[in-house]
Design a protein around this motif. Structure first.
Motif, PDB file in Angstrom:
ATOM      1  N   LEU A 190       0.508  -0.867   0.114  1.00  0.00           N
ATOM      2  CA  LEU A 190      -0.140   0.085   0.182  1.00  0.00           C
ATOM      3  C   LEU A 190       0.921   1.115  -0.096  1.00  0.00           C
ATOM      4  N   GLN A 191       0.425   2.722  -0.820  1.00  0.00           N
ATOM      5  CA  GLN A 191       0.541   3.539  -1.065  1.00  0.00           C
ATOM      6  C   GLN A 191       0.357   4.490   0.365  1.00  0.00           C
ATOM      7  N   ILE A 192       0.712   4.932   1.572  1.00  0.00           N
ATOM      8  CA  ILE A 192       0.403   5.341   2.929  1.00  0.00           C
ATOM      9  C   ILE A 192       0.485   6.484   2.162  1.00  0.00           C
ATOM     10  N   VAL A 193      -0.189   7.717   2.188  1.00  0.00           N
ATOM     11  CA  VAL A 193      -0.759   9.221   2.775  1.00  0.00           C
ATOM     12  C   VAL A 193      -0.893   9.793   3.809  1.00  0.00           C
ATOM     13  N   PHE A 194       0.416  10.732   4.950  1.00  0.00           N
ATOM     14  CA  PHE A 194       0.195  10.856   6.088  1.00  0.00           C
ATOM     15  C   PHE A 194      -0.758  12.898   5.654  1.00  0.00           C
ATOM     16  N   ALA A 195      -1.812  13.144   6.735  1.00  0.00           N
ATOM     17  CA  ALA A 195      -1.972  14.346   5.990  1.00  0.00           C
ATOM     18  C   ALA A 195      -2.454  14.462   7.989  1.00  0.00           C
ATOM     19  N   GLY A 196      -1.562  16.184   7.821  1.00  0.00           N
ATOM     20  CA  GLY A 196      -2.121  16.903   9.473  1.00  0.00           C
ATOM     21  C   GLY A 196      -2.516  18.052   9.622  1.00  0.00           C
ATOM     22  N   ILE A 201       4.500   8.690   2.265  1.00  0.00           N
ATOM     23  CA  ILE A 201       3.889  10.123   2.153  1.00  0.00           C
ATOM     24  C   ILE A 201       3.152  11.246   2.917  1.00  0.00           C
ATOM     25  N   ILE A 202       4.415  12.151   3.546  1.00  0.00           N
ATOM     26  CA  ILE A 202       3.877  13.537   4.197  1.00  0.00           C
ATOM     27  C   ILE A 202       3.536  14.084   3.304  1.00  0.00           C
ATOM     28  N   ALA A 203       1.816  14.657   3.566  1.00  0.00           N
ATOM     29  CA  ALA A 203       1.532  15.387   2.349  1.00  0.00           C
ATOM     30  C   ALA A 203       1.337  17.000   3.467  1.00  0.00           C
ATOM     31  N   ILE A 218      10.558   8.496   4.136  1.00  0.00           N
ATOM     32  CA  ILE A 218       9.253   9.589   3.140  1.00  0.00           C
ATOM     33  C   ILE A 218       9.487  10.073   2.682  1.00  0.00           C
ATOM     34  N   GLN A 219       8.717  10.713   1.598  1.00  0.00           N
ATOM     35  CA  GLN A 219       8.421  11.366   1.137  1.00  0.00           C
ATOM     36  C   GLN A 219       8.250  13.041   1.082  1.00  0.00           C
ATOM     37  N   VAL A 220       8.341  13.707   1.125  1.00  0.00           N
ATOM     38  CA  VAL A 220       7.469  14.796   1.749  1.00  0.00           C
ATOM     39  C   VAL A 220       6.978  15.916   0.321  1.00  0.00           C
ATOM     40  N   ILE A 221       5.947  15.958   0.686  1.00  0.00           N
ATOM     41  CA  ILE A 221       4.901  16.410  -0.589  1.00  0.00           C
ATOM     42  C   ILE A 221       4.787  17.939  -0.183  1.00  0.00           C
ATOM     43  N   ARG A 222       4.768  19.078  -0.950  1.00  0.00           N
ATOM     44  CA  ARG A 222       4.359  20.192  -0.199  1.00  0.00           C
ATOM     45  C   ARG A 222       2.823  20.696  -1.793  1.00  0.00           C
ATOM     46  N   LEU A 223       1.482  20.141  -1.146  1.00  0.00           N
ATOM     47  CA  LEU A 223       1.037  20.948  -2.082  1.00  0.00           C
ATOM     48  C   LEU A 223       0.255  22.319  -2.386  1.00  0.00           C
ATOM     49  N   ASP A 224      -0.782  21.965  -3.413  1.00  0.00           N
ATOM     50  CA  ASP A 224      -0.894  23.930  -3.850  1.00  0.00           C
ATOM     51  C   ASP A 224      -2.339  23.871  -3.781  1.00  0.00           C
ATOM     52  N   GLU A 247       8.483  22.951   7.776  1.00  0.00           N
ATOM     53  CA  GLU A 247       9.468  22.640   6.166  1.00  0.00           C
ATOM     54  C   GLU A 247       9.772  21.778   5.650  1.00  0.00           C
ATOM     55  N   GLU A 248      10.306  21.358   4.175  1.00  0.00           N
ATOM     56  CA  GLU A 248       9.711  20.080   4.387  1.00  0.00           C
ATOM     57  C   GLU A 248      10.980  18.988   4.207  1.00  0.00           C
TER      58      GLU A 248
END
Length: 229
Positions: free
Chosen positions: A89-95, A176-178, A201-207, A186-187
């Protein structure tokens, strides 16, 4: 038996009749859905069997796929997902605090979900929100968690750990941390701290198409009249 043979030789999908290709692909999606449900059930401390029954109504097909996943060492007999299963699974984390849900939140969380198979949203504790925002949220942590968890593209909403925010990351162990467009983190610093803790973990900044829409502004305009805030 024939379907199992097809799944074993996935590299030959391109020569299959289109209807059989769709069937095999659908089975793959179902397996991933089952794994996602079992992973979310563990995070939410709910009965995995009941969670599966609420989402998959064909009991015969469900039992067949569970047996297949067990034989592949992706789940246990008591319906716990294994480390091997989690790796599928590809698990995405947001907070965040999520005190007042608005279209900006919806866009951000939907975008986060599109990055993987499972979206886990960690809700800031009241004490954490007070520390970061300087004031108490309008809604308590349990109400905020329930509200975010009701969104259809959120697989699991859980309360964060107090003190060390990376304890929540260690608990979820996402791929991934979104980060939201306006979150102050800071990423590079997040990625560095995760690496120190043995987390890749890959850290991605969303627009956001509506960056000016923020909870703080909504509170300023409506807080006193609606919430006596």
């Amino acid at each position: 038996m024939f379907i199992q043979w097809l799944k074993t030789f996935q590299c030959y999908y391109f020569i299959l009749p289109i209807d059989l290709y769709v069937i095999v692909q659908e089975l793959d999606r179902l397996d991933k859905k089952i794994l996602s449900i079992l992973y979310s059930a563990r995070l939410l401390s709910i009965d995995p069997k009941e969670a599966l029954k609420d989402s998959i109504y064909d009991e015969g097909l469900l039992e067949t796929r569970l047996d297949h996943l067990y034989k592949q060492n992706l789940i246990t007999r008591d319906l716990r997902i294994t480390d091997k299963g989690k790796d599928c699974l590809q698990i995405v984390f947001a907070g965040g605090v999520f005190d007042i849900i608005h279209p900006g939140h919806i866009h951000t969380l939907r975008s986060a979900k599109s990055l993987g198979d499972i979206l886990v949203v960690v809700i800031a504790r009241d004490s954490t929100a007070i520390k970061s925002k300087g004031k108490k949220p309008m809604h308590n942590e349990h109400l905020r968690c329930e509200l975010v968890g009701s969104l259809k593209f959120v697989d699991a909403a859980i309360l964060g750990r107090e003190g060390d925010i990376f304890k929540s990351v260690e608990y979820v162990r996402p791929n991934i941390i979104a980060l939201g467009y306006d979150q102050v983190h800071e990423e590079s610093l997040i990625a560095e701290e995760c690496k120190k803790r043995g987390l890749n973990i890959q850290v991605i900044r969303l627009d956001s198409p509506i960056p000016d829409l923020k909870s703080t502004r909504i509170k300023e305009l409506l807080g006193k009249s609606i919430y006596n805030f």
